[in-house]
Design an enzyme around this catalytic site. Structure first.
Site, mmCIF file in Angstrom:
data_model
loop_
_atom_site.group_PDB
_atom_site.id
_atom_site.type_symbol
_atom_site.label_atom_id
_atom_site.label_comp_id
_atom_site.label_asym_id
_atom_site.label_seq_id
_atom_site.Cartn_x
_atom_site.Cartn_y
_atom_site.Cartn_z
ATOM 1 N N HIS A 147 16.350 18.452 -15.900
ATOM 2 C CA HIS A 147 17.312 18.700 -16.961
ATOM 3 C C HIS A 147 18.577 18.193 -16.731
ATOM 4 C CE1 HIS A 147 18.877 21.981 -20.238
ATOM 5 N NE2 HIS A 147 19.774 21.026 -20.284
ATOM 6 N N HIS A 153 21.363 15.430 -18.668
ATOM 7 C CA HIS A 153 22.004 14.622 -19.734
ATOM 8 C C HIS A 153 22.784 13.343 -18.893
ATOM 9 C CE1 HIS A 153 21.260 17.605 -22.878
ATOM 10 N NE2 HIS A 153 21.483 18.433 -21.793
ATOM 11 N N HIS A 194 15.962 22.419 -26.129
ATOM 12 C CA HIS A 194 16.734 23.072 -25.564
ATOM 13 C C HIS A 194 16.613 24.454 -26.558
ATOM 14 C CE1 HIS A 194 18.968 19.877 -23.600
ATOM 15 N NE2 HIS A 194 20.000 20.755 -23.196
ATOM 16 N N GLU A 210 19.678 28.937 -25.437
ATOM 17 C CA GLU A 210 20.675 28.741 -24.562
ATOM 18 C C GLU A 210 21.882 29.256 -25.171
ATOM 19 O OE1 GLU A 210 22.573 24.961 -24.543
ATOM 20 O OE2 GLU A 210 24.022 25.150 -22.731
ATOM 21 N N ASP A 267 22.270 19.834 -15.471
ATOM 22 C CA ASP A 267 22.660 19.753 -16.876
ATOM 23 C C ASP A 267 23.547 18.532 -17.044
ATOM 24 O OD1 ASP A 267 22.251 20.306 -19.670
ATOM 25 O OD2 ASP A 267 23.494 22.490 -19.469
ATOM 26 N N ASP A 268 24.859 19.027 -17.016
ATOM 27 C CA ASP A 268 26.148 17.887 -17.034
ATOM 28 C C ASP A 268 26.758 18.096 -15.960
ATOM 29 O OD1 ASP A 268 25.523 17.044 -19.874
ATOM 30 O OD2 ASP A 268 25.395 19.214 -20.014
#
Ligand code: HPA
Ligand code: ZN
Length: 343
Positions: free
Chosen positions: A19, A21, A199, A202, A280-281
């Protein structure tokens, strides 16, 4: 920074990141460099000023800054540099397999050709595999705040590149944009044999996780935290051994959990959910793979068994070929054996 035997072991173990981005790995320093060479003015004067803006109260707070940041990316080389920077960080964390999301609509809507985006990302992934031995899959994500018709336009553009797209994802603002909105465009991808993820749970309710499973027929749930509110759903996720791609630092920064001590990761593992750790980020949320593990470990004092399980789950939950999975699982066994039997 390592806090424990568990952190020491996790850092040594081969792992998969499921996961991530790629636009969320855009570090401020590189953002400035690329903005400068593309002669774009950023609304910030320094790296410190950018970092100071990274205080979020919700997913939407973050997304506004995330889309602004990616808007300096224009050329194949920019996408290459972005991806290579992520691969270097992952290599340092002993990540051996990555499954990267990219958001084509965040680029094509600014006039950057689809081909520019995917070529830059993919050539860096190929070079990363050759240089660091990191295997990879590429997942094209639709922005769910846009329409299904928009997603179909992106799907059309992707047709020339399906040989290098392994899966389809769904991201951006969750609440108000349920998975069912993308039923038809996901069905097309399934018919072509692509893997599917979304997603769900969340910020959105458990119903969105059900929709992702039943209507989109996804292979994996991204985040999935709010599944825990529904015991039937948990039972089903356990029974089907659906992988959840959990992102601890993201959860903290976006206020999905209010304190890392309240993070549900251990609970998920205890209930038999196939949870994994992901970043994630990472540029926006404070760290890459091992930093995410360390943050949870510091709060929850993870056991060595939980540590090994998380690494194993990342491999078995990946879309890597079975031979590759087997290879990584064997490495995990070999490296963890002295830790598990020698304490
Ligand atoms: N959630 C939804 N959309 C996103 C995220 C996220 O955590 N990161 C980038 N796009
Ligand atoms: Zn995400």
């Amino acid at each position: 920074m390592q806090h424990s035997k568990a952190s020491e072991l996790f850092a040594k173990l081969p792992k998969a990141e499921l996961h991530l981005h790629i636009e969320g790995s855009f570090e401020p320093k590189l953002m400035f460099e690329i903005a400068q060479r593309n002669q774009i003015e950023l609304p910030y004067k320094s790296v410190e000023e950018i970092r100071a803006a990274y205080e979020f109260n919700s997913l939407q707070d973050f997304l506004d800054i995330y889309y602004a940041g990616m808007s300096v990316l224009q050329h194949t080389q920019d996408y290459y540099d972005l991806t290579m920077a992520y691969l270097k960080k992952s290599h340092a964390d002993n990540v051996k397999h990555v499954e990267i999301f990219f958001d084509p609509q965040g680029h094509t809507e600014r006039g950057v050709p689809f081909e520019t985006v995917i070529t830059g990302i993919h050539s860096a992934l190929e070079d990363g595999q050759a240089k660091f031995g990191i295997s990879f899959k590429l997942i094209m994500s639709y922005l769910r705040h846009l329409s299904e018709e928009d997603a179909f336009k992106t799907w059309e553009e992707a047709q020339h590149h399906l040989s290098i797209i392994d899966g389809i994802g769904l991201d951006s603002s969750e609440v108000g944009h349920p998975p069912s909105k993308f039923k038809n465009v996901f069905a097309e991808a399934k018919a072509k044999g692509l893997k599917l993820v979304a997603h769900a749970g969340e910020e959105g309710p458990p119903e969105y996780v059900y929709e992702a499973l039943d209507i989109l027929e996804i292979d994996r749930v991204d985040h999935g935290n709010r599944s825990l509110e529904d015991t039937d759903l948990v039972q089903r996720l356990v029974h089907e051994q659906k992988t959840l791609t959990v992102c601890p630092l993201s959860n903290l920064k976006l206020c999905v959990v209010s304190d890392m001590k309240d993070h549900p990761l251990r609970k998920m593992l205890e209930m038999g959910l196939a949870a994994t750790i992901n970043s994630d980020d990472p540029s926006y949320f404070g760290g890459y793979m091992n930093a995410n593990f360390n943050a949870v470990d510091k709060a929850l004092d993870l056991t060595l068994e939980e540590t090994v399980l998380l690494a194993r789950n990342s491999v078995t939950g990946s879309f890597a070929e079975l031979d590759r999975q087997k290879e990584l699982l064997q490495e995990i066994e070999a490296i963890s054996a002295p830790y598990l039997h020698n304490v």
